[in-house]
Every structure is written in structure tokens, then in C-alpha cells.
Enzyme design. Structure first.
Site, PDB file in Angstrom:
ATOM      1  N   HIS A 125       0.867  -1.181   0.000  1.00 28.73           N
ATOM      2  CA  HIS A 125       0.000   0.000   0.000  1.00 28.73           C
ATOM      3  C   HIS A 125       0.908   1.237   0.000  1.00 28.73           C
ATOM      4  O   HIS A 125       2.012   1.187   0.543  1.00 28.73           O
ATOM      5  CB  HIS A 125      -0.835  -0.052   1.292  1.00 28.73           C
ATOM      6  CG  HIS A 125      -1.894   0.999   1.418  1.00 28.73           C
ATOM      7  ND1 HIS A 125      -1.618   2.292   1.811  1.00 28.73           N
ATOM      8  CD2 HIS A 125      -3.226   0.931   1.244  1.00 28.73           C
ATOM      9  CE1 HIS A 125      -2.754   2.979   1.869  1.00 28.73           C
ATOM     10  NE2 HIS A 125      -3.746   2.181   1.526  1.00 28.73           N
ATOM     11  N   ASP A 202       3.054  -4.288   7.976  1.00 23.59           N
ATOM     12  CA  ASP A 202       1.816  -3.531   7.824  1.00 23.59           C
ATOM     13  C   ASP A 202       0.659  -4.489   8.092  1.00 23.59           C
ATOM     14  O   ASP A 202       0.311  -5.312   7.242  1.00 23.59           O
ATOM     15  CB  ASP A 202       1.753  -2.967   6.394  1.00 23.59           C
ATOM     16  CG  ASP A 202       0.436  -2.261   6.108  1.00 23.59           C
ATOM     17  OD1 ASP A 202      -0.494  -2.351   6.935  1.00 23.59           O
ATOM     18  OD2 ASP A 202       0.336  -1.631   5.041  1.00 23.59           O
ATOM     19  N   GLN A 205      -4.605  -4.914   7.208  1.00 23.85           N
ATOM     20  CA  GLN A 205      -5.644  -5.837   6.724  1.00 23.85           C
ATOM     21  C   GLN A 205      -5.645  -7.165   7.477  1.00 23.85           C
ATOM     22  O   GLN A 205      -6.386  -8.084   7.098  1.00 23.85           O
ATOM     23  CB  GLN A 205      -5.456  -6.113   5.227  1.00 23.85           C
ATOM     24  CG  GLN A 205      -5.667  -4.904   4.346  1.00 23.85           C
ATOM     25  CD  GLN A 205      -7.097  -4.370   4.376  1.00 23.85           C
ATOM     26  OE1 GLN A 205      -8.032  -5.082   4.739  1.00 23.85           O
ATOM     27  NE2 GLN A 205      -7.263  -3.118   3.999  1.00 23.85           N
ATOM     28  N   LYS A 228     -10.272  -0.373  10.623  1.00 28.52           N
ATOM     29  CA  LYS A 228     -10.472  -1.580   9.807  1.00 28.52           C
ATOM     30  C   LYS A 228     -10.754  -2.795  10.692  1.00 28.52           C
ATOM     31  O   LYS A 228     -10.890  -3.909  10.198  1.00 28.52           O
ATOM     32  CB  LYS A 228      -9.234  -1.832   8.941  1.00 28.52           C
ATOM     33  CG  LYS A 228      -9.040  -0.748   7.867  1.00 28.52           C
ATOM     34  CD  LYS A 228      -7.806  -1.020   7.054  1.00 28.52           C
ATOM     35  CE  LYS A 228      -7.317   0.170   6.292  1.00 28.52           C
ATOM     36  NZ  LYS A 228      -8.061   0.446   5.058  1.00 28.52           N
ATOM     37  N   CYS A 366      -4.867   2.234  -3.625  1.00 32.60           N
ATOM     38  CA  CYS A 366      -3.604   2.778  -3.070  1.00 32.60           C
ATOM     39  C   CYS A 366      -2.456   1.813  -3.284  1.00 32.60           C
ATOM     40  O   CYS A 366      -1.540   1.709  -2.444  1.00 32.60           O
ATOM     41  CB  CYS A 366      -3.727   3.142  -1.593  1.00 32.60           C
ATOM     42  SG  CYS A 366      -4.901   4.446  -1.276  1.00 32.60           S
TER      43      CYS A 366
END
Ligand code: PMP
Length: 407
Positions: A125, A202, A205, A228, A366
Site C-alpha cells: 500500500h 503492515d 488488513q 479496519k 492505493c
């Protein structure tokens, strides 16, 4: 006696209930999830009953607000199976967590030198690309990129070829927000550490969909966003190993990050406060604690199974519609997938779905470098969360079939 029959979890989410009444289907949880009633109430109750600034005043209300804020930090640490509560730094989200890291880590200790390298992946991303590009420009760093194979998996042989004596950091996503690929973080950490390099992950998600144990993953930094994972917007976490965080210089000045200030010399507070400047997003942090409590109340294995079943069912039914092409087939896929329709712009598909009350995301997500790699302008992305059900899948498939017939 299925999970959905036993607990209509969607009834805990006011907006999802409203969607169901309107015959709308929300399939964009990867962009932001909807919020359960308890999170909405935690934020509202903070402002109704407990609002005061944190860490400063000694009166009862402020002590209570500070207690709640710091309790959330402890919950976040436990949520990640982190060894120490002070290892949790509150940020405004994953994006700010990476900006914090990119603005401090290269300056820690003796600092990184021109020619030092950061390894990213094709799947990243922009939030895990651009902050590194900005610091790379300043310091003369080199950014290397792990290839993605045609299935959407990282090419680990290529990763090993990229690792070298100059590699300072490997920064990769746990789960791709575009293809759903679940990356082998433990393996990446093992290989990177054997090379003397650090690993940042990261987790934007991942955290809503699988249990994350930073000790087991053995990563050095882990970032995620509250919104999220059923929490509020504007709050997130940078977790890091204490010894590493402790070496990071301050990056934003003001508020609780100081120990003592004079015009001659300013000294800085200890962790975690040194890396949190100004009045934080107190209600957001308290809402995040409520989101973690919500997740902890669920059977995570059962939720993962439920989301997996919906995703696989939607993906295979979509693939059977003439003209639909699923993008990527990773070995392990989280609760989202991307597709394109021959000769159709992804935004046209999303618009036709929207007209039928089905809300999905289209575009580059993104991830423009990934789109360039795939030779695509964009994709349509369908993402699931705990509140979705079989009816949502069916309505999506009916709407997609109709959209493809129209185009
Ligand atoms: N990384 C990934 C994988 C994401 O999906 C997102 C959100 N789309 C981000 C980073 C950025 O998160 P935020 O906008 O909450 O800072």
C-alpha cells in the site's frame, strides 16, 4: 446449527442492520469496517461522562480519562501478545505509524548511511512506500522491491537475492489489501534477521481477520489502524520491540513527549510518551479498546472460517460468470479478492453494482505499483467481515451477473 443461525452478529452493527432494511450489501470492509454498538457507545459515553485531557491534571475526571486511555494501551499490547505495554505507541492510523517509523528509525543510533537499503514488496500500500521514498531521497537510501509471482504470492527466492549487507529494513504487509495474499511473515523475519536486518509489518488488513502474535511472528515493528477492525477512525498503533523503540529519536514535539523544556536544552520523556506528541485521540483510543474487547468476545477461529467460506463462495461464483477474471490466486488468501471484467472499466462495474445496492470498491486501492506490475488500471475489490452472510454473497452474484449482461 451454524454460526450465523446461532448468532446474527450483524444485529450488533446498527449500520449493517440499516443496510439490511434498505436491501443494501456492504462489501467494502477492507476500506473501513462498520462499528458494533458497543464501540459507538464507548466513544459516546466517553464524551458524555469521562471527557478530560489525559496525563496532565490530578482531578478525578482527568485521572479516570488517563486510566481508560492507558488501559487501552494494555489491551492493545495483549491483543498483539506484546511483551510490554510501553511498546504500544498510539498513532492516527497505519499511515502515521509508517511515517513515524520512516522519520525516526533511519536516524536512530549512528543513523543509516547513503546506500543503505530498505526492502519493500510489489504488494505494498502507498502508506508503506511513500514514507520510505521521502526518507530515501533525504538520505540517499536505496529501495528494493520483492517480486510477486503470477499467483499473487511474494517470490521468496527473489527476496533472498535482495537481502545483502546493506539491507537495514524489510517492510512488508501481513495481508495484501488488493489481492488478499497472506504473506509468510515468520519466514520473512527469519531470513531478514539471519541477514541482520529489521522487519516492519503492515498489519492494516490482518488484525480484524486473524490473531496476531508479534512474539511468534518475531517481527520488530507492527502497524495497524483501528477503523479496519471495528474501531473508530483516526486511531492506530505502532508496536515495536522496546529496545528498538527506545532508540528512536523524538519526531513530533510538544505535549507529553518532554521531560523538561528550556530554551537552552530540552530533554525527553520515556516510552511510550516520547513518541506521542500533543493531545491524543482519546475517544478514538477508548473506542479502539472497545473494538478489541468486541473481537476478544468472538470465537476468532469461527469468524475466520465464516469469512473464508463467504470469500471462497463469492470468488468461485464470480469466476463462473463469463468475462469475469479473478486477479491472483495466492496460497493463503484473507477475506477479500479482486477481479476485472473483460473490456469493462472497474468503476463502471462498481457503479452498476451500486445501482443494485451492492457496495464494493474499484480502482487502484492505493497500490499503483502493484497495478503497474499486473498491467491493470484497477480492479473491483470485494471484502468481507464478520457481519456479512450468505445472502450478501447471493445478492452480489445476482448483481454482478446483471452488470455483466448489461455491458
Ligand atoms: N496498509 C494497508 C494494507 C491498508 O489496507 C491501508 C488502508 N487502506 C493502509 C495501510 C492505510 O491505513 P490508514 O488509511 O488507516 O492509515
Amino acid at each position: 446449527f451454524s454460526f450465523m443461525a446461532a448468532t446474527p452478529i450483524s444485529s450488533l452493527f446498527p449500520l449493517i442492520e440499516h443496510c439490511q432494511q434498505q436491501r443494501h450489501v456492504y462489501l467494502d470492509s477492507a476500506a473501513t469496517s462498520q462499528k458494533p454498538q458497543q464501540v459507538i457507545e464507548a466513544v459516546g459515553n466517553f464524551y458524555r461522562r469521562d471527557n478530560a485531557n489525559v496525563h496532565r491534571a490530578a482531578y478525578t475526571l482527568a485521572v479516570k480519562a488517563t486510566g481508560e486511555y492507558e488501559h487501552s494501551r494494555a489491551l492493545c499490547a495483549a491483543f498483539l501478545s506484546a511483551p510490554r505495554t510501553e511498546e504500544v505507541i498510539f498513532t492516527s492510523g497505519t499511515t502515521e505509524a509508517f511515517n513515524l517509523l520512516a522519520n525516526t528509525l533511519p536516524y536512530a543510533g549512528d543513523g543509516w548511511q547513503a546506500g543503505d537499503e530498505v526492502i519493500l514488496s510489489q504488494l505494498e500500500h502507498h502508506a508503506n512506500i511513500v514514507p520510505w521514498q521521502i526518507v530515501a531521497d533525504k538520505l540517499g537510501l536505496v529501495i528494493r522491491v520483492i517480486d510477486v509471482d503470477p499467483h499473487g504470492d511474494l517470490d521468496l527466492d527473489h527476496f533472498q537475492q535482495l537481502l545483502n549487507a546493506n539491507t537495514r529494513l524489510v517492510s512488508v504487509s501481513h495481508v495484501s489489501n488488493t489481492l488478499g495474499t497472506v504473506n509468510p511473515i515468520e519466514t520473512i523475519c527469519r531470513l531478514a534477521h539471519a541477514n541482520g536486518s529489521l522487519v516492519a509489518v503492515d498489519g492494516a488488513q490482518a488484525v480484524a481477520h486473524c490473531a496476531v502474535d508479534v512474539t511468534k511472528l518475531d517481527c520488530d515493528f507492527y502497524c495497524f489502524s483501528g477503523h479496519k477492525m471495528y474501531g473508530p477512525t483516526g486511531v492506530g498503533v505502532l508496536w515495536g520491540r522496546y529496545q528498538l523503540l527506545d532508540q528512536l529519536p523524538p519526531w513530533q514535539g510538544g505535549g507529553e513527549m518532554i521531560e523538561r523544556v528550556s530554551f537552552d536544552h530540552t530533554s525527553y520523556n520515556q516510552l511510550p510518551f516520547r513518541l506521542e506528541a500533543g493531545t491524543p485521540n482519546i475517544s478514538g483510543v477508548i473506542g479502539l479498546a472497545s473494538a478489541i474487547a468486541f473481537i476478544n468476545q468472538q470465537d476468532r477461529g469461527q469468524i475466520a472460517e465464516h469469512e473464508q467460506r463467504l470469500m471462497q463462495s463469492a470468488k468461485s461464483q464470480a469466476a463462473a460468470i463469463p468475462g469475469v477474471r479473478i486477479i491472483g490466486q495466492p496460497q493463503q488468501q484473507s477475506s477479500l479478492f479482486s477481479f476485472v471484467v473483460d473490456d469493462c472499466h472497474p468503476s463502471d462495474i462498481a457503479t452498476l453494482l451500486d445501482e443494485q445496492g451492492v457496495f464494493v470498491r474499484s480502482g487502484h486501492h492505493c497500490c499503483q505499483p502493484l497495478m503497474q506490475h499486473l498491467g491493470l488500471e484497477g480492479t473491483v475489490r470485494v471484502s468481507f467481515a464478520t457481519y456479512n452472510n450468505d445472502d450478501d454473497v447471493e445478492r452480489f452474484i445476482v448483481a454482478l451477473t446483471k452488470a455483466c449482461d448489461l455491458l
